[in-house]
Design an enzyme around this catalytic site. Structure first.
Site, PDB file in Angstrom:
ATOM      1  N   SER A  93       0.261  -1.174  -0.246  1.00 49.85           N
ATOM      2  CA  SER A  93       0.244   0.126  -0.303  1.00 49.85           C
ATOM      3  C   SER A  93       1.010   1.210  -0.051  1.00 49.85           C
ATOM      4  CB  SER A  93      -1.184   0.065   0.997  1.00 49.85           C
ATOM      5  OG  SER A  93      -1.467   1.201   1.795  1.00 49.85           O
ATOM      6  N   TYR A 134      -2.511  -1.422  10.906  1.00 53.38           N
ATOM      7  CA  TYR A 134      -3.207  -2.155   9.799  1.00 53.38           C
ATOM      8  C   TYR A 134      -1.519  -1.395   8.808  1.00 53.38           C
ATOM      9  CZ  TYR A 134      -4.228  -1.709   4.608  1.00 53.38           C
ATOM     10  OH  TYR A 134      -3.935  -2.004   2.839  1.00 53.38           O
ATOM     11  N   LYS A 179       1.516  -3.999   7.060  1.00 50.72           N
ATOM     12  CA  LYS A 179       2.809  -3.597   5.539  1.00 50.72           C
ATOM     13  C   LYS A 179       3.250  -3.514   5.287  1.00 50.72           C
ATOM     14  CE  LYS A 179      -1.588  -4.897   3.647  1.00 50.72           C
ATOM     15  NZ  LYS A 179      -1.950  -6.519   2.846  1.00 50.72           N
TER      16      LYS A 179
END
Ligand code: UDP
Length: 341
Positions: A125, A152, A156
């Site tokens: 991301s 979150y 990544k």
């Protein structure tokens, strides 16, 4: 050639499965259906005429993952989408995110080494860049990584590090991490699209649900950003352009065209649009007047970010082709088709 798509019934996964099948790949999906529906398989079959193989289990379970790879020795590559993705929830339940998103990746990497599956495409991301400084806009792959704003986002970042270190350690493994900007829109058939559970967090489904009358009013978070109209800017990319990039990445790997064993690409259009630009596009293509109000900024939001896709364009031979109006129109068509069923 068989490709495993984890999270293949989810939003990005399902669109990618369609593109893989169109290009002649055999697809097997593994999805625990935590945040997606089994009926997506019917929709994929309606679009392509081919029902993908499917197994439902949690890849965070090591013995189930090992057992899966022991039974499938014909998988040539993996696209790993399966992950929890709600930023707000990750702040409230960090361990759920670290456990699920990282355990599944580690189980897959271990199995890739043990069962000699050479190729991994990982969904990363643009959140890894945080708010890039002015000299790094548009943001290229070499821009500095910023401390993640949420558990979150951190999964990544950590995942990219785990992949990098695993590739150094386990010979014969290759990986491509694709850093997505803001995927929106739906397949032209309106048979698959984004289906958030409950109240949407993301802009586009909130717009289409408000347009359809499911939500009363869209709150535009922040009208005082230093942008052309005061609202925040993102690089929205059509989901089908994004799906195609995954197929290109898989082909690059299986055709042994990679320049190094771990490559990273930004997937964006290179153009930033504000929240009000997206609303205007939606109103134009739908003919619906959207009920919205500008409210305070959302905590943790970035003011502006858009991609420099030059490296992806040159190296992958891929370019995002669809304009903002195609994104809003396909998202709107999907919303209407889904609600009328
Ligand atoms: N946004 C908004 N109202 C909403 C949801 C999102 O104004 O109900 C804005 C948000 O502040 C951001 C942009 O739309 O500027 C994209 O938000 P989204 O959550 O879709 O993506 P992300 O913040 O992860 O880039």
């Amino acid at each position: 050639m068989k490709i495993l798509v984890t999270g293949g019934t989810g939003y990005i996964g399902s669109h990618t499965v369609v593109e893989l099948q169109k290009k002649g790949f055999d697809v097997i999906i593994v999805d625990a259906l935590f945040n997606s529906r089994i009926e997506v398989l019917d929709s994929i079959e309606k679009i392509t005429g081919i029902r993908p193989e499917f197994e439902s289990f949690d890849l965070a379970n090591q013995s189930l993952t090992d057992d899966f790879f022991a039974r499938h020795n014909d998988i040539k590559g993996i696209i790993h989408f399966a992950a929890h993705k709600a930023v707000g929830e990750s702040v409230e339940q960090p361990i759920k995110y670290y456990r699920n998103n990282l355990d599944s990746l580690m189980n897959i990497l271990e199995a890739m080494d043990k069962y000699k599956v050479p190729n991994l495409v990982f969904s990363s991301s643009c959140t890894v860049y945080g708010q890039p400084d002015a000299e790094h806009l548009p943001v290229s792959e070499t821009a500095p990584i910023k401390k993640a704003e949420s558990p979150y986002g951190n999964t990544k970042q950590i995942a990219e590090e785990i992949i990098f270190e695993s590739i150094n350690a386990y010979k014969g493994l290759n990986a491509i991490a694709l850093r997505y900007f803001n995927p929106v829109g739906a397949h032209d058939s309106a048979l698959i699209g984004e289906l958030p559970l409950g109240v949407p967090n993301n802009l586009m489904p909130y717009i289409t649900q408000t347009g359809y009358g499911i939500r009363e009013c869209l709150k535009v978070f922040g009208g005082d950003y230093p942008t052309h109209d005061g609202t925040a800017i993102r690089d929205y990319i059509h989901i089908m352009d994004l799906a195609k990039a995954h197929v290109v990445a898989v082909e690059r790997m299986v055709n042994e065209k990679m320049k190094k064993s771990f490559e990273i690409f930004n997937l964006g259009t290179g153009t930033g649009y504000s929240v009000l630009d997206v609303i205007k596009s939606f109103e134009k293509v739908s003919g619906v007047k959207l009920n919205y109000e500008i409210v305070g900024r959302r905590a943790g939001d970035i003011e502006k970010v858009w991609a420099d896709p030059t490296f992806s364009n040159n190296e992958l031979g891929w370019k995002a082709e669809r304009h903002l109006d195609e994104m809003t129109l396909s998202a709107w068509n999907w919303e209407k088709a889904y609600r009328s069923n």
